[in-house]
Design an enzyme around this catalytic site. Structure first.
Site, mmCIF file in Angstrom:
data_model
loop_
_atom_site.group_PDB
_atom_site.id
_atom_site.type_symbol
_atom_site.label_atom_id
_atom_site.label_comp_id
_atom_site.label_asym_id
_atom_site.label_seq_id
_atom_site.Cartn_x
_atom_site.Cartn_y
_atom_site.Cartn_z
ATOM 1 N N THR A 1 21.396 -21.356 99.593
ATOM 2 C CA THR A 1 21.655 -20.499 100.755
ATOM 3 C C THR A 1 22.913 -21.030 101.426
ATOM 4 O O THR A 1 23.119 -22.240 101.497
ATOM 5 C CB THR A 1 20.475 -20.585 101.735
ATOM 6 N N THR B 1 18.981 -23.429 106.363
ATOM 7 C CA THR B 1 18.736 -23.292 104.924
ATOM 8 C C THR B 1 17.414 -23.972 104.596
ATOM 9 O O THR B 1 16.994 -24.878 105.311
ATOM 10 C CB THR B 1 19.874 -23.947 104.110
ATOM 11 N N GLY B 2 16.782 -23.545 103.514
ATOM 12 C CA GLY B 2 15.526 -24.187 103.125
ATOM 13 C C GLY B 2 14.401 -23.172 103.034
ATOM 14 O O GLY B 2 14.639 -21.994 102.733
ATOM 15 N N GLY C 1 12.199 -20.524 103.937
ATOM 16 C CA GLY C 1 12.300 -19.489 104.967
ATOM 17 C C GLY C 1 11.054 -19.328 105.806
ATOM 18 O O GLY C 1 11.131 -19.127 107.024
#
Ligand code: GLY
Length: 339
Positions: free
Chosen positions: A197, A247-248, A250
């Site tokens: 992302t 990011t990561g 969700g």
């Protein structure tokens, strides 16, 4: 007016360590992206233009999970999410969204000293640069979040380059999708462990703060799943204190309203402390893994994550572009996973 010191930080995702041979090309792409944004800031451009320029470079690169090269859902398609947000000092702007806000229940008081704008798209498959479409939602509609075919129709009106769904699918993404299907014939478990992302945050010399985030989501996701990158307050947020991009995982980021949390903290404890505190809170609350980048109104930057790794690129104090692989925050691992 005293000019603000401009700042720019981008990320290329938090997750598991990728293949060693991808590290150099990822680094090159990140440097190119931060330079694209920095060139606009140096020329006196606005923070929003800078974050979008940086994100577009990564949306074009097959190693990042956004635009071309995004991960595929269980049906083998790209469904991309993206969002932008800005906080511009000086009062409310014109435009359909601003007018709708002034007439609506969330309207800012007349004479407010800041214009907050935001736009997001979810589950789009027919635009090369979803981040541009998010901007079009902000600038051309009274809405904030649009999804699917309706959002894609806006691309035509806004003269944003459209593509056919298969043109977003890179050979690398197709191959990984096939491998997942073959490895887990029964149930496919979504995974945010692959890095990629992308996002950017910036402060320009006029004091405008902006953030942008773009993603293909998590691999193995069901068709129609929407992640944090399209959700204001979760995967992206900006106000007069700071701007943040996440990011990561969700689902964890949305539960923790990660970017909103970090931006609020930045006003009182500074950008780096805020980034770290927000990741610790997310870990405690959800047991998830995530990362974020942050820039404050004072031009301070912050970043933190609790995944295996996260890459960022930024302009250092001499104005040079630097790329960093970040180690995870100590003691913020996902010890207690909650669903
Ligand atoms: N953070 C990307 C996603 O979960 O969609």
């Amino acid at each position: 007016m005293k000019p603000f010191k401009s700042a720019l930080v981008i990320h290329g995702g938090a997750g598991a360590h990728g293949p060693a041979e991808e590290r150099a090309p990822r680094r090159q792409a990140m440097i190119a992206a931060v330079k694209a944004g920095a060139a606009l800031l140096r020329a006196g451009g606005e923070a929003l233009d800078a974050v979008i320029a940086a994100v577009k470079v990564l949306e074009d690169h097959e190693l990042f999970n956004a635009g071309y090269g995004a991960v595929l859902n269980t049906a083998g398609r790209v469904e991309a999410d993206a969002a932008v947000m800005l906080a511009r000092p000086g009062g409310p702007a014109d435009g359909p969204q601003a007018q709708a806000c002034r007439g609506g229940p969330t309207s800012a008081p007349i004479g407010a000293k800041v214009h907050i704008g935001a736009g997001a798209v979810a589950a789009v498959s027919r635009v090369r640069h979803p981040v541009e479409l998010a901007r079009a939602v902000m600038e051309r509609t009274p809405h904030l979040l649009m999804a699917g075919a309706g959002a894609e129709r806006l691309a035509a009106q806004a003269k944003i380059t459209r593509c056919r769904p298969h043109e977003l699918i890179s050979p690398r993404a197709r191959e990984r999708w096939r491998a997942r299907i073959e490895a887990s014939a029964a149930v496919i478990i979504p995974s945010a462990s692959e890095q990629g992302t992308v996002g950017a945050v910036a402060l320009d010399w006029r004091g405008t703060l902006a953030a942008a985030t773009s993603t293909g989501g998590v691999s193995g996701k069901l068709p129609g799943r929407i992640g944090d990158s399209a959700i204001i307050g979760a995967g992206v947020f900006a106000d007069l204190h700071a701007a943040a991009s996440a990011t990561g995982e969700g689902e964890a980021i949305m539960k923790a309203a990660l970017c909103r949390q970090a931006v609020q903290l930045a006003g009182s404890i500074g950008a780096q402390n805020a980034a770290e505190r927000a990741i610790r809170l997310l870990a405690e609350l959800t047991g998830g893994r995530a990362g974020l980048v942050l820039v404050s109104r004072k031009g301070q930057i912050g970043f933190a994550h609790n995944a295996q790794t996260m890459e960022v690129a930024l302009l250092d104090s001499g104005g040079f572009a630097r790329h960093l692989w970040l180690a995870p925050l100590a003691g913020a691992g996902p010890a207690r996973r909650r669903r």
